[in-house]
Design an enzyme around this catalytic site. Structure first.
Site, PDB file in Angstrom:
ATOM      1  N   THR A  29     -17.994  25.507  -0.385  1.00  0.00           N
ATOM      2  CA  THR A  29     -18.747  24.584  -1.232  1.00  0.00           C
ATOM      3  C   THR A  29     -20.165  25.152  -1.359  1.00  0.00           C
ATOM      4  O   THR A  29     -21.135  24.538  -0.932  1.00  0.00           O
ATOM      5  CB  THR A  29     -18.718  23.175  -0.641  1.00  0.00           C
ATOM      6  OG1 THR A  29     -17.347  22.804  -0.452  1.00  0.00           O
ATOM      7  CG2 THR A  29     -19.370  22.155  -1.566  1.00  0.00           C
ATOM      8  N   HIS A  30     -20.230  26.347  -1.888  1.00  0.00           N
ATOM      9  CA  HIS A  30     -21.507  27.034  -2.048  1.00  0.00           C
ATOM     10  C   HIS A  30     -21.687  27.411  -3.512  1.00  0.00           C
ATOM     11  O   HIS A  30     -21.769  28.573  -3.865  1.00  0.00           O
ATOM     12  CB  HIS A  30     -21.561  28.283  -1.159  1.00  0.00           C
ATOM     13  CG  HIS A  30     -21.359  27.985   0.301  1.00  0.00           C
ATOM     14  ND1 HIS A  30     -21.015  28.936   1.224  1.00  0.00           N
ATOM     15  CD2 HIS A  30     -21.457  26.824   0.995  1.00  0.00           C
ATOM     16  CE1 HIS A  30     -20.909  28.377   2.425  1.00  0.00           C
ATOM     17  NE2 HIS A  30     -21.167  27.095   2.317  1.00  0.00           N
ATOM     18  N   ASN A  31     -21.693  26.380  -4.366  1.00  0.00           N
ATOM     19  CA  ASN A  31     -21.886  26.587  -5.798  1.00  0.00           C
ATOM     20  C   ASN A  31     -23.375  26.689  -6.062  1.00  0.00           C
ATOM     21  O   ASN A  31     -24.144  25.867  -5.567  1.00  0.00           O
ATOM     22  CB  ASN A  31     -21.316  25.405  -6.584  1.00  0.00           C
ATOM     23  CG  ASN A  31     -19.942  25.002  -6.095  1.00  0.00           C
ATOM     24  OD1 ASN A  31     -19.827  24.425  -5.007  1.00  0.00           O
ATOM     25  ND2 ASN A  31     -18.917  25.276  -6.854  1.00  0.00           N
ATOM     26  N   GLN A  41     -19.294  32.289  -3.913  1.00  0.00           N
ATOM     27  CA  GLN A  41     -19.179  33.285  -2.853  1.00  0.00           C
ATOM     28  C   GLN A  41     -17.743  33.734  -2.734  1.00  0.00           C
ATOM     29  O   GLN A  41     -16.831  33.059  -3.216  1.00  0.00           O
ATOM     30  CB  GLN A  41     -19.700  32.729  -1.516  1.00  0.00           C
ATOM     31  CG  GLN A  41     -21.175  33.041  -1.337  1.00  0.00           C
ATOM     32  CD  GLN A  41     -21.907  32.127  -0.403  1.00  0.00           C
ATOM     33  OE1 GLN A  41     -21.437  31.032  -0.078  1.00  0.00           O
ATOM     34  NE2 GLN A  41     -23.084  32.553   0.025  1.00  0.00           N
TER      35      GLN A  41
END
Lengths: 589, 461
Positions: A517-519, A348
């Site tokens: 932490t939006h992998n 993101q």
């Protein structure tokens, strides 16, 4: 010589949100289940106890709760020509470790994707024609619709205990909520939390510009809460230590507060900590998995754990790595576009504007992980992609999550970074700042993917995960669009000083500063075995007794924080296993 | 002089004969309170259920020990005794006890050999058990419990309290009531509640006061002192009826929630009551919990409409209460948090307010209210100070599985801090109890946490 333990019906890899959900759902079926967790146990008391937990230096700055890079790390490069190097200190994202996983150290911000995001390629093609999709953009339709998932989003929100105001109740738009959201079958389980002054100020300015502000929904309890399992939360008191911390007062939704104690009462469920799964083992014919091999930290030996069903419920990165190491799905090749595992890695993009008001007091130490007011007027379903020249969207918000002294000291431009000048600036400006930021989608591209690093290995000799990722002009155009909207809004609030922090068109991906932490992606769900390694039930196309939960399944990333979709997909897949797979084990599609 | 000597000799002789009688005249066992048919047999599971209702396991199982193998230390002002092994092991347990011998233990406080049990065993209350429950329990302990061979430690009591014949004299004073149950509530459900409270639940053992010779003052519902408050192991067991009743302001559904899950809108079950919920009450049927709660409310002359269930199922959102008129001034003072506020209030803000809130009313079912909290206000300050020092756990139950754990502040707060804090709590929000001194806190700290005291020598290998 590896030890072999007695067979289980189900083995779950990782005991975070989706491991806990799967454990509970399958335990209801009476199956014998073992969950294997790499990290330590974590309970509210003693592991998250006050005041040790809210030590910003050890937790916030030195990432005590997170995976240690020495346990395992990842290598990063920005294009196919660079040599990837290992991350030796976390920055851009923070990987969880231990029971509860990232569900312990998140802020609690919980969203559903928009219906159009689930069928994105069709939405874009129908509205503007396929020609506006850049040649290297590999977006697709999820093989499951928003309407399919609605009951499961709802289930997760009621288990997790989400506070908020529904903006679209069965199609009826409601005052105070997000009018751009997909329909929901009932309101949130708890009312929204009150918002701090920055939020009220932002809402006023946003309304004046014709936007539609609403309090951010999420897993910080606004009341006492009891969920369907009898698990409980107490009302949040805005202590200002959410993200990077475990909640010491039972107010943040996490596997600990909403599932685990209920799950641990099930006699057919057990779990082990200090058990790092090394690979999934396959039957000789390669059609099914026979179990997993893990490293037992206590005895220092490898253990083969046979099981009928294997559920990979680790974080996206570790799930995809286990699939690549174990041969689940053909590895993706960016040169040919063939292969599926590792494909469509997503992330993101964020940016923000700080505003300094000499005569206003924001008390930034009063905060919660979800605290803030948002607008979704520039969301995916509200932008004319054809006119703007990009595909994507964002929500814009003014948050106030904490006033922590090391990392939350925003200062105006040209302030010295240390010494007397810095000190006097802190004295002058601490508590006088608020910000507006965007949280935007990132599309999938042919060259953004995950594979096994050719050089670097972990302590068990397994290749590290290599991520190839950079900012694409499409997202940089979206980012510039959002910057303009935010700055225009900020100027109406007439701050004494303003400082913007956005990527420019030359920006390249920098792993050092924290972003999200939006992998996502790498284990994407797909209508066909050629499109991704998983079918619409998160079942591996080529190993029918392997299911893979988590954000790895995202075909492309959405504009929102991913947990709502992760939780919804977990309940959706659990439902398919319970209703279909257990009766008739085999490919569900 | 001679007369005096003769009188003295006569008195001595009488005393010796009396004591000899106490020691050697065979005891008699109370017969069954009702005759059951010859072919009577308990329903499957009835014995285990009666065991749960009677809370046998809590006392007869040591920390970390085998179920019912005894060895748990019971502390009294006179010394320490250890609970018996009641598994059916013939050497060290109750293996081979006949129904008459087993019944006598429950209703007369007699062991199989006729020796007297210490009155820590609540035979004053078990005397009220029905013959059906006694027989179900006998069947359960003889046939369903695994025998465990383990010797429990001898009691650690000074003379003359280590002489069991003394108990015989005591029993003449305390066992004056008939055996078996006599319902007086005039309603089937309320009578069931009365039975569970009086008999197996043995609530009076803690919640009734004690007479001068340490018997329970109020064993049955018709006695005026019944459940008007007592003490157990350094902890006040609050009154359940009358003007000081802690449950008077609890609607019946909140009482059922407390009994079934150890938590409700205002309170949590700590200490001994926590054990009762953990080992006994959480296993009872909804109907029985509701019957007990309704009986207690009826006994106190309060409305007792039956709730549909003991505790509502989730999802359930309940807002935290606002400060009331009595608590408003304290809430305002804490909210303003002036730097010159007293130390106790300051310690509260820095450590406690996150969960218990400035209102002092906590958050329903999870953070107990401190206003009107019987443990905060108790004359016995040890439990309150002990919880602040070492924390407390309300164990999870089937309906509310989450253990509610309060952390301890032993390492963080000094004796002065805790004295100031507890004194503050005891006068905040309209509370009215005497302050606590740093010396008292120091003494409690020096004694160590309750578990440490509990485990002293209780286990023998």
């Amino acid at each position: 010589m590896a030890r072999q333990d007695p067979k289980k019906e189900v083995v779950i890899v990782g005991l975070g949100w989706t491991g806990a959900i799967m454990g509970m759902e399958l335990a209801e079926e009476g199956l014998e289940i073992l969950a294997l967790e790499r990290g330590p146990d974590r309970r509210t008391v003693p592991e998250m106890k006050y005041p040790e937990m809210i030590d910003e230096l050890s937790q916030g700055e030195r990432h005590k709760m997170m995976q240690r890079p020495s346990q395992s790390t990842i290598t990063i490069r920005r294009d196919l020509h660079e040599t990837a190097l290992p991350m030796r200190k976390w920055g851009s994202f923070l990987l969880g470790n231990g029971v509860g996983g990232s569900g312990v150290h998140w802020n609690g911000q919980n969203w559903r994707p928009q219906p159009v995001e689930m069928g994105l390629r069709s939405y874009v093609t129908d509205r503007w024609g396929a020609a506006i999709i850049p040649e290297d953009m590999t977006i697709g339709d999820y093989p499951v619709t928003y309407d399919n998932l609605e009951p499961f989003f709802d289930r997760f929100e009621y288990v997790a205990g989400i506070s908020g105001i529904a903006g679209n109740l069965n199609g009826e738009i409601r005052e105070g909520g997000n009018p751009f959201e997909g329909w929901r079958s009932r309101d949130y389980p708890m009312p929204a939390l009150p918002v701090t002054y920055n939020g009220a100020k932002f809402a006023e300015a946003a309304r004046a510009m014709g936007y539609h502000p609403f309090p951010r929904p999420g897993g910080n309890a606004s009341t006492s809460y009891v969920n369907e399992y009898g698990m409980q939360m107490g009302a949040c008191n805005f202590c200002g230590f959410c993200e990077r911390y475990g909640c010491y007062q039972y107010s943040k939704s996490s596997p600990q507060t909403t599932i685990l104690a209920a799950l641990f009462r099930k006699p057919n469920f057990s779990y082990r900590t200090g058990a790092e799964v090394l690979r999934v083992e396959m039957a000789a014919d390669g059609l099914t998995a026979t179990g997993v091999t893990y490293f037992d930290e206590d005895t220092g030996e490898e253990v083969f754990q046979p099981a009928d069903i294997v559920i990979l419920a680790a974080y996206q990165i570790e799930n995809v790595r286990l699939m690549l190491i174990s041969g689940i799905g053909q590895p993706y090749d960016p040169a040919t576009g063939k292969g599926v595992t590792g494909k469509n890695y997503g992330y993101q993009i964020t940016g923000s504007t700080s505003m300094f008001f000499r005569d206003e007091h924001f008390n930034p130490f009063v905060g919660s992980g979800i605290n803030g007011v948002c607008i979704d007027d520039f969301g995916m379903n509200a932008i004319d992609f054809g006119a703007e020249g990009f595909i994507g969207g964002a929500y814009i918000s003014s948050a106030q999550t904490n006033g922590q002294p090391i990392r939350s000291m925003p200062l105006p431009e040209n302030t010295p970074e240390w010494g007397a000048g810095w000190k006097s600036a802190i004295a002058e400006w601490y508590g006088h700042e608020m910000s507006i930021s965007h949280h935007a989608s990132v599309m999938s591209y042919r060259g953004h993917y995950c594979d096994l690093d050719p050089t670097y290995r972990d302590r068990h000799g397994r290749p590290l995960m290599r991520i190839t990722f950079d900012w694409h002009p499409n997202e940089l155009r979206l980012n510039a669009f959002l910057q303009e909207k935010i700055e225009a809004l900020a100027r109406t609030m007439q701050p004494d000083l303003m400082k913007s922090s956005y990527k420019d068109f030359d920006s390249r991906y920098d792993v050092r500063p924290y972003q999200t932490t939006h992998n996502t992606g790498g284990a994407i769900m797909s209508q066909t075995p050629e499109g991704g390694p998983l079918n619409r039930y998160l079942q591996a196309w080529d190993k029918h007794n392997v299911f893979v939960t988590g954000a790895g399944a995202f075909v492309q990333n959405t504009q929102y924080n991913p947990t709502g979709l992760v939780g919804g997909l977990a309940y959706w897949a659990a439902d398919a296993i319970r209703r279909q797979y257990l009766r008739n084990p085999g490919p569900l599609v | 002089m001679k007369t005096v000597l003769r009188l003295f000799t006569a008195l001595a002789l009488v005393a010796v004969l009396f004591i000899a009688g106490l020691i050697w005249i065979p005891v008699s066992r109370t017969p069954a309170s009702e005759a059951l048919p010859a072919d009577w047999a308990p329903e499957p599971g009835a014995g285990e259920y009666a065991m749960r209702a009677g809370d046998c396991m809590a006392c007869h199982t040591a920390e970390g020990g085998a179920d019912f193998a005894g060895g748990r230390a019971i502390h009294s002002p006179l010394g320490t005794i250890y609970t018996a092994n009641i598994t059916p092991d013939p050497e060290t347990g109750i293996g081979g006890w006949t129904l008459d011998q087993f019944r006598a233990a429950l209703v007369d406080g007699l062991s199989a050999d006729g020796s007297h049990l210490y009155p820590a065993m609540p035979y004053e209350n078990y005397r009220l058990l029905t013959e059906g429950d006694i027989r179900a329990l006998h069947t359960y302990f003889m046939e369903e419990v695994q025998p465990v061979r383990i010797d429990v430690p001898e009691p650690d009591l000074p003379f003359p309290f280590n002489q069991r014949w003394g108990i015989r004299a005591l029993n003449w004073l305390i066992l004056t009531h008939d055996s078996g149950f006599n319902g007086i509530m005039g309603d089937k459900v309320l009578d069931r509640g009365q039975y569970l409270v009086e008999g197996p639940g043995h609530c009076a053992a803690c919640h009734s006061p004690r007479t001068a010779y340490m018997g329970q003052d109020g064993i049955t519902a018709d006695q005026p002192a019944f459940l008007t408050g007592g003490y157990i192991d350094g902890q006040q067991a609050p009154a359940l009826r009358g003007p000081g009743s802690v449950i008077r302001d609890w609607p019946t559904p909140e009482l059922t929630a407390f009994l079934a899950t150890g938590r409700n809108f205002a309170a949590t079950a700590n200490g001994e009551m926590g054990l009762v919920v953990e080992h006994s009450l959480q296993y009872l049927t909804d109907a029985d919990i509701i019957a007990m709660a309704r009986f207690l409310k009826a006994l106190d002359g309060q409305p007792h409409d039956p709730p549909e269930m003991t505790v509502p199922r989730g999802p359930l959102a309940r807002p935290a209460a606002q400060a009331d008129a009595r608590g408003e001034a304290t809430a305002r003072m804490l909210t303003e948090s002036s730097p010159d506020m007293p130390l106790g209030a300051r310690v509260f803000m820095d450590n406690c307010a996150q969960c218990h809130f400035v209102t002092g009313r906590g958050s329903p079912e999870i953070f107990p209210a401190l206003q009107d909290n019987s443990l905060v206000l108790s004359d016995e300050i040890t439990p309150l100070v002990s919880i602040i020092l070492w924390g407390a756990t309300v164990e999870g139950t089937a309906q509310r599985p989450m253990p509610l754990v309060m952390q301890g502040y032993e390492a963080r707060l000094s004796d002065d801090d805790i004295a100031a804090l507890t004194s503050f709590l005891r006068e905040a929000w309209g509370n009215d109890a005497a302050p606590v001194s740093p010396e008292a806190v120091r003494d409690i700290r020096d004694d160590g946490p309750p578990e440490a005291r509990q485990d002293d020598g209780a286990l023998m290998d």
